[in-house]
Scaffold this motif. Structure first.
Motif, short mmCIF file in Angstrom:
data_model
loop_
_atom_site.label_atom_id
_atom_site.label_comp_id
_atom_site.label_asym_id
_atom_site.label_seq_id
_atom_site.Cartn_x
_atom_site.Cartn_y
_atom_site.Cartn_z
N MET A 1 0.85 -1.17 0.00
CA MET A 1 0.00 0.00 0.00
C MET A 1 0.90 1.24 0.00
O MET A 1 1.88 1.30 0.72
CB MET A 1 -0.92 0.00 1.22
N ASP A 2 0.50 2.21 -0.76
CA ASP A 2 1.23 3.48 -0.83
C ASP A 2 1.00 4.28 0.45
O ASP A 2 -0.13 4.65 0.74
CB ASP A 2 0.74 4.25 -2.05
N PRO A 3 2.06 4.53 1.26
CA PRO A 3 1.89 5.25 2.53
C PRO A 3 1.26 6.63 2.35
O PRO A 3 0.63 7.15 3.26
CB PRO A 3 3.30 5.37 3.08
N PRO A 7 -3.97 8.79 5.64
CA PRO A 7 -3.81 10.10 6.30
C PRO A 7 -2.89 9.99 7.52
O PRO A 7 -3.00 9.08 8.31
CB PRO A 7 -5.22 10.47 6.74
N SER A 8 -1.97 10.92 7.65
CA SER A 8 -1.00 10.87 8.74
C SER A 8 -1.61 11.28 10.08
O SER A 8 -1.06 10.98 11.12
CB SER A 8 0.21 11.73 8.42
N ASP A 9 -2.74 11.98 10.05
CA ASP A 9 -3.37 12.42 11.30
C ASP A 9 -4.53 11.51 11.71
O ASP A 9 -5.41 11.91 12.44
CB ASP A 9 -3.84 13.87 11.16
N GLU A 10 -4.50 10.30 11.24
CA GLU A 10 -5.57 9.33 11.52
C GLU A 10 -5.60 9.01 13.02
O GLU A 10 -4.60 8.61 13.61
CB GLU A 10 -5.32 8.05 10.73
N PRO A 11 -6.76 9.17 13.66
CA PRO A 11 -6.85 8.88 15.10
C PRO A 11 -6.97 7.38 15.36
O PRO A 11 -7.27 6.60 14.46
CB PRO A 11 -8.14 9.59 15.51
N THR A 12 -6.74 7.00 16.60
CA THR A 12 -7.00 5.63 17.01
C THR A 12 -8.51 5.46 17.13
O THR A 12 -9.20 6.30 17.68
CB THR A 12 -6.31 5.33 18.35
N VAL A 13 -9.02 4.37 16.58
CA VAL A 13 -10.45 4.08 16.56
C VAL A 13 -10.72 2.93 17.52
O VAL A 13 -9.95 1.96 17.58
CB VAL A 13 -10.90 3.71 15.13
N ALA A 57 -8.98 -1.63 19.59
CA ALA A 57 -8.45 -0.34 19.14
C ALA A 57 -7.58 -0.59 17.92
O ALA A 57 -6.89 -1.61 17.84
CB ALA A 57 -7.62 0.29 20.25
N PHE A 58 -7.65 0.34 16.98
CA PHE A 58 -6.74 0.23 15.84
C PHE A 58 -6.41 1.62 15.30
O PHE A 58 -7.15 2.58 15.50
CB PHE A 58 -7.29 -0.67 14.74
N ASN A 59 -5.26 1.69 14.67
CA ASN A 59 -4.81 2.92 14.05
C ASN A 59 -4.19 2.55 12.72
O ASN A 59 -3.13 1.92 12.68
CB ASN A 59 -3.80 3.64 14.94
N THR A 60 -4.88 2.90 11.64
CA THR A 60 -4.41 2.51 10.31
C THR A 60 -3.14 3.24 9.91
O THR A 60 -2.30 2.67 9.22
CB THR A 60 -5.50 2.73 9.25
N GLU A 62 -0.70 4.11 11.84
CA GLU A 62 0.42 3.50 12.55
C GLU A 62 0.49 1.99 12.34
O GLU A 62 1.39 1.32 12.84
CB GLU A 62 0.32 3.83 14.04
N ARG A 63 -0.50 1.44 11.66
CA ARG A 63 -0.56 0.01 11.28
C ARG A 63 -0.55 -0.94 12.47
O ARG A 63 0.24 -1.88 12.54
CB ARG A 63 0.57 -0.34 10.32
#
Length: 111
Positions: A1-3, A7-13, A57-60, A62-63
């Motif tokens: 996947m292309d980094p 989005p770099s500001d993606e919150p933890t969900v 919890a996940f954060n895309t 930060e993978r």
């Protein structure tokens, strides 16, 4: 996947798996704006979920992903202890399963 596509500001969900009894179990749908930890804890305590099974919890960006059920259960127990109140009945099984015996002893009220 292309980094650059993430989005770099993606919150933890935070998502809650809920048990609907005979209707089955499902990950509850949630608004992206209200999938933060504090909102999920408040929704759990107010009875928004019928019978929570687990919290993930996940954060895309930060993978990563993690089962945070134990942390959430301990926080619920901690808040109830601070308020000198019992864990809400709809959360008791969840808290017992994940927080264990170590925190329940603190829920005794001193007279």
């Amino acid at each position: 996947m292309d980094p650059s596509l993430v989005p770099s500001d993606e919150p933890t969900v935070y998502l809650v798996a809920d048990d609907f009894g005979r209707a089955g179990r499902a990950w509850r749908e949630t608004d992206l704006e209200t999938s933060d930890l504090e909102t999920v804890i408040q929704d759990l305590m107010s009875g928004e979920y019928r019978r929570p099974i687990r919290v993930i919890a996940f954060n895309t960006a930060e993978r990563w992903s993690e089962d945070v059920s134990e942390d959430v259960a301990r926080e619920i127990q901690h808040r109830c202890n601070l308020q000198l109140s019992n864990v809400p009945s709809h959360l008791q099984e969840f808290v017992d399963r994940y927080a264990g015996q170590d925190l329940r002893q603190f829920s005794l009220r001193l007279v």
